[in-house]
Design a protein around this motif. Sequence first.
Motif, PDB file in Angstrom:
ATOM      1  N   ASN A 239       3.887  15.741 -10.677  1.00  0.00           N
ATOM      2  CA  ASN A 239       2.818  14.663 -11.131  1.00  0.00           C
ATOM      3  C   ASN A 239       1.789  15.609 -10.696  1.00  0.00           C
ATOM      4  O   ASN A 239       1.709  17.330 -10.711  1.00  0.00           O
ATOM      5  CB  ASN A 239       3.109  13.851  -9.596  1.00  0.00           C
ATOM      6  N   ARG A 240       0.679  15.127 -10.437  1.00  0.00           N
ATOM      7  CA  ARG A 240      -1.272  15.717 -10.284  1.00  0.00           C
ATOM      8  C   ARG A 240      -0.565  16.543  -8.529  1.00  0.00           C
ATOM      9  O   ARG A 240      -2.068  17.852  -8.822  1.00  0.00           O
ATOM     10  CB  ARG A 240      -2.074  15.251 -10.129  1.00  0.00           C
ATOM     11  N   GLN A 241      -0.284  16.397  -8.172  1.00  0.00           N
ATOM     12  CA  GLN A 241       0.079  17.518  -6.736  1.00  0.00           C
ATOM     13  C   GLN A 241       0.953  18.075  -7.163  1.00  0.00           C
ATOM     14  O   GLN A 241       1.596  18.151  -5.864  1.00  0.00           O
ATOM     15  CB  GLN A 241       0.354  16.381  -5.742  1.00  0.00           C
ATOM     16  N   ASN A 242       1.643  17.953  -8.115  1.00  0.00           N
ATOM     17  CA  ASN A 242       2.920  19.332  -8.035  1.00  0.00           C
ATOM     18  C   ASN A 242       4.195  18.270  -7.193  1.00  0.00           C
ATOM     19  O   ASN A 242       5.402  19.769  -7.095  1.00  0.00           O
ATOM     20  CB  ASN A 242       2.272  20.864  -7.617  1.00  0.00           C
ATOM     21  N   GLN A 243       4.457  17.397  -7.722  1.00  0.00           N
ATOM     22  CA  GLN A 243       5.733  17.029  -6.504  1.00  0.00           C
ATOM     23  C   GLN A 243       6.392  16.836  -7.898  1.00  0.00           C
ATOM     24  O   GLN A 243       6.256  15.675  -8.675  1.00  0.00           O
ATOM     25  CB  GLN A 243       5.168  16.445  -5.986  1.00  0.00           C
ATOM     26  N   LEU A 244       8.019  17.042  -7.736  1.00  0.00           N
ATOM     27  CA  LEU A 244       9.005  16.799  -8.395  1.00  0.00           C
ATOM     28  C   LEU A 244       9.254  15.311  -7.519  1.00  0.00           C
ATOM     29  O   LEU A 244      10.312  15.749  -6.868  1.00  0.00           O
ATOM     30  CB  LEU A 244       9.705  17.866  -8.795  1.00  0.00           C
ATOM     31  N   ARG A 245       9.628  14.244  -8.265  1.00  0.00           N
ATOM     32  CA  ARG A 245       9.808  13.221  -7.638  1.00  0.00           C
ATOM     33  C   ARG A 245      10.060  12.467  -8.583  1.00  0.00           C
ATOM     34  O   ARG A 245       9.989  11.857  -9.638  1.00  0.00           O
ATOM     35  CB  ARG A 245       8.880  12.895  -6.840  1.00  0.00           C
ATOM     36  N   ASP A 246      10.480  11.133  -7.819  1.00  0.00           N
ATOM     37  CA  ASP A 246      10.131   9.605  -8.289  1.00  0.00           C
ATOM     38  C   ASP A 246       9.274   8.348  -7.468  1.00  0.00           C
ATOM     39  O   ASP A 246       8.405   9.261  -7.241  1.00  0.00           O
ATOM     40  CB  ASP A 246      12.038   9.032  -9.091  1.00  0.00           C
ATOM     41  N   GLU A 247       9.701   7.317  -7.521  1.00  0.00           N
ATOM     42  CA  GLU A 247       8.725   6.568  -6.474  1.00  0.00           C
ATOM     43  C   GLU A 247       9.580   6.269  -5.397  1.00  0.00           C
ATOM     44  O   GLU A 247       7.588   6.240  -4.415  1.00  0.00           O
ATOM     45  CB  GLU A 247       9.621   5.229  -7.130  1.00  0.00           C
ATOM     46  N   HIS A 248      10.091   6.909  -4.644  1.00  0.00           N
ATOM     47  CA  HIS A 248      10.597   7.145  -2.912  1.00  0.00           C
ATOM     48  C   HIS A 248      10.624   7.774  -2.947  1.00  0.00           C
ATOM     49  O   HIS A 248      10.882   8.380  -1.451  1.00  0.00           O
ATOM     50  CB  HIS A 248      11.831   5.758  -3.273  1.00  0.00           C
TER      51      HIS A 248
ATOM     52  N   PRO B 101       0.567  -1.270   0.235  1.00  0.00           N
ATOM     53  CA  PRO B 101      -0.185  -0.024   0.193  1.00  0.00           C
ATOM     54  C   PRO B 101       0.889   1.239   0.219  1.00  0.00           C
ATOM     55  O   PRO B 101       0.113   2.351  -0.603  1.00  0.00           O
ATOM     56  CB  PRO B 101      -0.911  -0.555   1.403  1.00  0.00           C
ATOM     57  N   ASP B 102       1.914   1.037   0.416  1.00  0.00           N
ATOM     58  CA  ASP B 102       3.120   1.999   0.657  1.00  0.00           C
ATOM     59  C   ASP B 102       3.892   2.599  -0.696  1.00  0.00           C
ATOM     60  O   ASP B 102       4.744   4.079  -1.436  1.00  0.00           O
ATOM     61  CB  ASP B 102       3.967   2.425   1.549  1.00  0.00           C
ATOM     62  N   LEU B 103       3.432   2.610  -1.645  1.00  0.00           N
ATOM     63  CA  LEU B 103       3.811   1.673  -2.963  1.00  0.00           C
ATOM     64  C   LEU B 103       3.745   2.814  -3.634  1.00  0.00           C
ATOM     65  O   LEU B 103       2.011   2.949  -3.692  1.00  0.00           O
ATOM     66  CB  LEU B 103       4.123   0.584  -4.131  1.00  0.00           C
ATOM     67  N   TYR B 104       4.310   4.554  -4.545  1.00  0.00           N
ATOM     68  CA  TYR B 104       3.639   5.259  -5.165  1.00  0.00           C
ATOM     69  C   TYR B 104       3.220   5.062  -6.411  1.00  0.00           C
ATOM     70  O   TYR B 104       3.570   4.454  -6.952  1.00  0.00           O
ATOM     71  CB  TYR B 104       5.151   6.470  -5.379  1.00  0.00           C
ATOM     72  N   ILE B 105       1.871   5.002  -6.587  1.00  0.00           N
ATOM     73  CA  ILE B 105       1.431   5.284  -8.073  1.00  0.00           C
ATOM     74  C   ILE B 105       1.353   6.267  -9.085  1.00  0.00           C
ATOM     75  O   ILE B 105       0.943   6.981  -8.761  1.00  0.00           O
ATOM     76  CB  ILE B 105      -0.175   3.888  -7.771  1.00  0.00           C
ATOM     77  N   PRO B 106       2.327   5.896 -10.021  1.00  0.00           N
ATOM     78  CA  PRO B 106       2.657   7.477 -11.047  1.00  0.00           C
ATOM     79  C   PRO B 106       1.685   8.030 -12.000  1.00  0.00           C
ATOM     80  O   PRO B 106       0.302   6.986 -11.875  1.00  0.00           O
ATOM     81  CB  PRO B 106       4.162   6.996 -11.911  1.00  0.00           C
ATOM     82  N   ASP B 107       1.355   9.567 -11.741  1.00  0.00           N
ATOM     83  CA  ASP B 107       0.553   9.885 -12.418  1.00  0.00           C
ATOM     84  C   ASP B 107       1.017  10.081 -14.538  1.00  0.00           C
ATOM     85  O   ASP B 107      -0.060   9.141 -15.153  1.00  0.00           O
ATOM     86  CB  ASP B 107       0.249  11.118 -12.392  1.00  0.00           C
ATOM     87  N   ASP B 108       2.387   9.786 -14.144  1.00  0.00           N
ATOM     88  CA  ASP B 108       2.820   9.636 -16.090  1.00  0.00           C
ATOM     89  C   ASP B 108       2.099  10.531 -16.437  1.00  0.00           C
ATOM     90  O   ASP B 108       1.447   9.920 -17.834  1.00  0.00           O
ATOM     91  CB  ASP B 108       2.799   8.459 -16.543  1.00  0.00           C
ATOM     92  N   ILE B 109       1.904  11.809 -16.301  1.00  0.00           N
ATOM     93  CA  ILE B 109       1.246  12.627 -17.253  1.00  0.00           C
ATOM     94  C   ILE B 109       2.528  12.738 -18.956  1.00  0.00           C
ATOM     95  O   ILE B 109       3.837  13.343 -18.772  1.00  0.00           O
ATOM     96  CB  ILE B 109       0.497  13.852 -16.418  1.00  0.00           C
ATOM     97  N   PRO B 110       1.734  13.090 -19.976  1.00  0.00           N
ATOM     98  CA  PRO B 110       2.761  12.915 -20.668  1.00  0.00           C
ATOM     99  C   PRO B 110       3.518  14.234 -21.231  1.00  0.00           C
ATOM    100  O   PRO B 110       2.287  15.483 -21.089  1.00  0.00           O
ATOM    101  CB  PRO B 110       1.680  12.913 -22.179  1.00  0.00           C
ATOM    102  N   GLY B 111       4.227  15.048 -21.056  1.00  0.00           N
ATOM    103  CA  GLY B 111       4.899  15.803 -21.097  1.00  0.00           C
ATOM    104  C   GLY B 111       5.519  16.299 -19.583  1.00  0.00           C
ATOM    105  O   GLY B 111       6.436  17.411 -19.968  1.00  0.00           O
ATOM    106  N   HIS B 112       5.458  15.868 -18.347  1.00  0.00           N
ATOM    107  CA  HIS B 112       5.710  15.859 -17.096  1.00  0.00           C
ATOM    108  C   HIS B 112       6.660  15.364 -16.635  1.00  0.00           C
ATOM    109  O   HIS B 112       6.934  14.430 -15.333  1.00  0.00           O
ATOM    110  CB  HIS B 112       3.927  16.376 -16.390  1.00  0.00           C
TER     111      HIS B 112
END
Length: 712
Positions: A621-630, A570-581
Amino acid sequence: MYVAVAMRLWKMTRGIPRWALACCFTLLGLIMYYHHATNSRVGSPKVELRSSVSNSGPPQLTREGNSETVLSQVRYDVTNLLARVDMLSRARKKCEQENGESTKPSTNSGRGQGTNLEHRSEQLMLGSNNAPKSFPLNNTFTKTQNQRAKPKSSEDHTVRSSLQETLTFIAKGERNTPKVPIKSQDTQFLPTVHIKPPSDPNSPGENGAAVHLRDLTEAEKNLRNELLEKYGLDEFVSRKISLHRTLPYSRPESCRTQTYLSNLPTVSIIVVLHNEAVSVLKRTLHSILDNTPSALLQEVLLIDDFSNNVDLGWDLEDYISRLPRIRLVRSRRREGLTRARIRAAHVASGAVLVFLDSHVECNTGWLEPLVDRIARDRKTVVSPGIDWIHGDTFGLDYGTFTHRVTWGWSLGFGFDYAHDQRWVKLPAHEQVKPVRTPMLLGGLFAIDREFFRELGMYDPRLEYWGGEHFEISFKVWMCGGSIETLACSRVGHVWGSRKTYSTGNKTLDYWTQRNNMRVAEVWMDSYKEHFYIRQPHLRKRTFGDISERRRLRERLQCRDFRWYLDNAYPDLYIPDDIPGHYGQVRNNGTDTCLDWASRRDRVLKLFPCHHHLGNQFFELNRQNQLRDEHSCLHVRASGNDVMVVPCGRSKNEPPPLQQWTFTDGGFLYNAARNKCLHAVPPSPRATGKVTMMPCDLSNLQKWTIEYIWDKM
């Protein structure tokens, strides 16, 4: 000659005579086969079971057909074999009386009078008209390409003595029948298969100490480097360490008071090897025998996956023939880890299967917690706590961080260090509880044999190495089981500098990626797209036919992958993967990219763009975080530093210091500090880095998020 005559007659005839001739030859063949089967007993299911281990396919004893007939035939074979052993014993005694000599075989590779006497006794036994014929035991082993031949008498003695030990074990009815509750002790739980010899506390590597060799000669240095290149670990150092060395007590203290069920099931331990360092392999086997209760161990199946090292030839067979309950089986061709394990699982007789790598060291009391947990819930798959043995020094570190194994969307595995920090602070009675983990570290785990078969074991088309730990983990969770790590079970794993497996005409990475594709296509549903976004070069590759594995999933009525994410991880981040972002984040002024390489320092740096994603893959992502999975980019409340902080999967609004706005002009703006992300160019003494500065519209503050693979 007979084939040539038959072909000539076939060409000389036409029509009805030709077909009459074919029927005659067919009838003749059936008569010859029946005569051969009657005399050599090749049709015996027991013989087929043993010989099929070294053939290309799994044993064909299935549950279909008349099971009572098969079982009665197997019982008859075992009884017949025991009778043969008794007859052989009486024949040998008769030879002793006639010759006045000892019938004990010579230790010099089967040479001397002992072997001749054994041959005479077998002749006496086979001379009886009522005695069954001998079947070829030497088919159990096959020679590898770089191994020299060994005298037949020695080979026969090695295999025959191993068979006699096995039959004696069966005759005595030695089974797992503990009648009293098992309570853990400080050193041993139950009588082990082998009593460990006294250890010398001053010997190299004792008590898990690291070994540092000094004052080596030039020849020793060259040999050490040669072995390191060959095995990917320091075999030169390993040879200095006792095969029975003692490891430190690495379990939580409260494990000493743990109690287990009184009648635990038997265990088959499966170890697959390919060109393993000999001393490391022997230490693995001795650690099993020295620390495993005799009442639990049914067998150790040692599967040699077509090794071509001379060190693993006849010398190894002779060595193993003197060890109890170990069966060495050699593959006739390179199979890979999964198919080798599948074959072993087909012939294993223990109720629980324990898979171990060929470079481990089992510690005191390692097996009982695993078997007890499965005895209480047959659909629980358990892994020991894995201690870290360094491949260069063979020093052991206590691996509390290995209790929870994690993975990322590129399908690489890791460990949950945050869980480790929480676990060490738990009270003693809490540390002995099982730890639920989203996946297995595939080299070391235990599973109920029938549950493993119900799950379809492994995908047999996974080649060489890699991907099998994802398949078994997803399948267990999604198809009715669960996975746990038990801190009271400790096994040390030797971590080398690299894998040295032979993998045909492709690299190990190629086969690992192909295997991961098969797993993703079968089990990950639409979430496989996140995998391909991070591995875009795989979209053009083939992965073989997966229809059978998909039918298996349907037949088992497994849950979907979203259920796995919500319940197992349940703690694995699920990406939004918005094209261009998503993609690499390149600074226009320095032409360098943000890089996660210094994540442990919690400082984000700039490196030349390598266009292979990996450490340079980011997502806005949609929450405006610049991130990877962790991890996420986080601005300090004071000062201008930009940190890398852990951030998982959460529906809550992220902190303002982690929110970034990507403007049309290419600026990464943080409203909480009213500043922009600014690139500090590299210098001759330092790499580039980022900081926060007032927005000035310079190129050092302009960024491009580009998915570089779109341009290739």
